[in-house]
Design an enzyme around this catalytic site. Structure first.
Site, mmCIF file in Angstrom:
data_model
loop_
_atom_site.group_PDB
_atom_site.id
_atom_site.type_symbol
_atom_site.label_atom_id
_atom_site.label_comp_id
_atom_site.label_asym_id
_atom_site.label_seq_id
_atom_site.Cartn_x
_atom_site.Cartn_y
_atom_site.Cartn_z
ATOM 1 N N LYS A 62 1.714 -3.858 6.687
ATOM 2 C CA LYS A 62 2.180 -3.807 5.282
ATOM 3 C C LYS A 62 3.697 -3.585 5.240
ATOM 4 C CE LYS A 62 -1.721 -4.582 3.294
ATOM 5 N NZ LYS A 62 -1.952 -5.883 2.638
ATOM 6 N N TYR A 73 -2.496 -1.449 10.972
ATOM 7 C CA TYR A 73 -2.726 -1.965 9.615
ATOM 8 C C TYR A 73 -1.555 -1.585 8.702
ATOM 9 C CZ TYR A 73 -4.058 -1.677 4.754
ATOM 10 O OH TYR A 73 -4.025 -1.759 3.390
ATOM 11 N N SER A 84 0.835 -1.203 0.000
ATOM 12 C CA SER A 84 0.000 0.000 0.000
ATOM 13 C C SER A 84 0.865 1.245 0.000
ATOM 14 C CB SER A 84 -0.866 -0.025 1.267
ATOM 15 O OG SER A 84 -1.462 1.226 1.477
HETATM 16 N N1 UFG Z 1 -13.254 10.729 3.284
HETATM 17 C C1 UFG Z 1 -14.287 11.584 3.635
HETATM 18 N N2 UFG Z 1 -15.434 11.031 4.116
HETATM 19 C C2 UFG Z 1 -15.598 9.681 4.281
HETATM 20 C C3 UFG Z 1 -14.538 8.818 3.896
HETATM 21 C C4 UFG Z 1 -13.376 9.384 3.417
HETATM 22 O O1 UFG Z 1 -14.178 12.802 3.525
HETATM 23 O O2 UFG Z 1 -16.667 9.244 4.735
HETATM 24 C C5 UFG Z 1 -12.022 11.321 2.734
HETATM 25 C C6 UFG Z 1 -10.817 11.041 3.615
HETATM 26 O O3 UFG Z 1 -10.713 12.017 4.605
HETATM 27 C C7 UFG Z 1 -9.690 11.071 2.585
HETATM 28 C C8 UFG Z 1 -10.345 10.589 1.288
HETATM 29 O O4 UFG Z 1 -11.735 10.718 1.501
HETATM 30 O O5 UFG Z 1 -9.290 12.392 2.389
HETATM 31 C C9 UFG Z 1 -10.039 9.141 0.980
HETATM 32 O O6 UFG Z 1 -10.358 8.367 2.129
HETATM 33 P P1 UFG Z 1 -10.428 6.762 2.065
HETATM 34 O O7 UFG Z 1 -10.797 6.301 3.441
HETATM 35 O O8 UFG Z 1 -11.282 6.331 0.939
HETATM 36 O O9 UFG Z 1 -8.955 6.362 1.687
HETATM 37 P P2 UFG Z 1 -7.595 6.645 2.478
HETATM 38 O O10 UFG Z 1 -6.710 7.338 1.513
HETATM 39 O O11 UFG Z 1 -7.793 7.245 3.793
HETATM 40 O O12 UFG Z 1 -7.186 5.138 2.773
HETATM 41 C C10 UFG Z 1 -6.422 4.448 1.900
HETATM 42 C C11 UFG Z 1 -6.700 2.948 1.966
HETATM 43 C C12 UFG Z 1 -6.194 2.379 3.250
HETATM 44 C C13 UFG Z 1 -4.788 2.846 3.539
HETATM 45 C C14 UFG Z 1 -4.742 4.334 3.530
HETATM 46 C C15 UFG Z 1 -3.389 4.870 3.845
HETATM 47 O O13 UFG Z 1 -8.078 2.680 1.856
HETATM 48 O O14 UFG Z 1 -6.182 0.974 3.122
HETATM 49 O O15 UFG Z 1 -5.124 4.779 2.250
HETATM 50 O O16 UFG Z 1 -3.331 6.246 3.747
HETATM 51 F F1 UFG Z 1 -4.344 2.437 4.740
#
Ligand code: UFG
Length: 344
Positions: A156, A152, A127
């Protein structure tokens, strides 16, 4: 028929899309999954897409004897694509031991039995989380790995190191794929993401809000140092990501690797903000999304997107789908799920 490939976690989101791509390239697939976060019906859906039913074995990879028996019973397995893992960042903070146990014991058992049974090729799901908030963007594979922000993420990082160490002392060859943010669903709308309970990730939360399963999307913060104040990520279509696994596998099986362990970023190379993702969804679904801006979510970084040059040039792979195509496929999948449940 080409070689037999073991896909662990093959009924999961990325796993199922990869099984489809493998079968369509002529590989024979055996899925191992304990169905802890996926449904057995996915096997039927894969068969409906490809016309071939993959073999399925219900097995928890933390069961070392079970893994040994699996390889005894499947002497034809030529390579392994290892997806099976727990992946909820928040849950991992609450249950760190569960995450270290599940994600690391399973990998250790797998590597141990691959060694015993002389299976020498592994593609591993890593990741972009290993980069934390990179200093330079787009981020290259050579960027330093930063201290993980969650158990998590740490699994990785540790897994990458375990694989590297094992490759030093054995015939193991591995490709570590560092995924950016996989979204969307197969063009057939027969497989896609199936979040259990309330989704953590942005795109399933958007589509579930639009379909009426959730009242409102919360946008976690608009005070980041980005053009519109919301965080930026590199969203990649899950089928593009799945194809990267097939390419990585072929590179190993054709013995084209330059080093025993190779690492590739798998993203599109373009970053989009949360508000841009919402805008794309509204465009392709032709509806307004109910959302509100709330405070930041703990642990979120400001911006990350991939330098994909290595994957493009060395693997000969490139993501093809743009954001609107990704969001449309995610929406079609949510509509298909609603139809199946009789909600439409
Ligand atoms: N977000 C919102 N509202 C929500 C969900 C997400 O505003 O309900 C925003 C988050 O703040 C972020 C963006 O959308 O800015 C993306 O969020 P995600 O949760 O979809 O993805 P992330 O980038 O946080 O997570 C991903 C992977 C994880 C990994 C992580 C590491 O899904 O497995 O990147 O940064 F660990």
């Amino acid at each position: 028929m080409k070689e037999q490939i073991l896909v662990t976690g093959g009924t999961g989101y990325i796993g199922s899309h990869t099984v489809v791509e493998l079968q369509q390239q002529g590989y024979e697939v055996v899925i191992v999954d304990n169905l802890s976060n996926s449904r057995i019906e996915v096997v039927d859906q894969i068969a409906a897409i490809t016309g071939t039913r993959p073999a399925f074995v219900n097995l928890d990879l933390t069961d070392s004897e079970g893994v040994c028996t699996f390889f005894d019973n499947h002497p034809e397995v030529k390579a392994v694509i290892h997806f099976a893992a727990s992946k909820a960042v928040g849950e991992s903070v609450e249950k760190p031991l569960m995450y270290y146990h599940n994600n690391l014991f399973s990998l250790i058992n797998l590597l141990d039995q691959m060694h015993e049974h002389v299976v020498q090729h592994l593609v591993f799901s890593s990741s972009c989380t290993v980069y934390g908030q990179p200093e330079a963007l787009p981020v290259k594979e050579s960027a330093p790995v930063q201290k993980a922000m969650s158990p998590y993420g740490n699994t990785k990082q540790i897994a990458e190191e375990i694989i590297g160490d094992q490759a030093q002392v054995s015939m193991l060859h591995a490709v570590l794929l560092r995924y950016f943010n996989p979204i969307g669903a197969h063009a057939s709308a027969k497989i896609g993401e199936l979040p259990l309970g309330v989704p953590n990730n942005l795109v399933p939360y958007i589509t579930q809000t639009a379909i009426g399963l959730r009242a409102q999307l919360k946008v976690f913060g608009d005070d980041y140092p980005t053009p519109d104040g919301t965080p930026i990520r590199d969203y990649i279509h899950v089928s593009d990501l799945a194809k990267a696994h097939v390419t990585a596998l072929q590179r190993m099986l054709e013995k084209n690797q330059k080093e025993n362990v190779e690492i590739f970023n798998i993203g599109t190379g373009t970053g989009y903000s949360v508000l841009e993702v919402i805008g794309s969804f509204e465009r392709v679904s032709d509806q307004k999304l109910n959302y509100k801006i709330v405070g930041r979510r703990a642990g979120d970084i400001t911006a990350v997107w991939a330098d994909t040059q290595l994957a493009n040039e060395v693997l000969g792979w490139k993501a093809e789908k743009n954001l609107d195509e990704m969001m449309l496929s995610a929406w079609r999948w949510e509509l298909a799920l609603a139809k199946e449940k009789g909600n439409l």
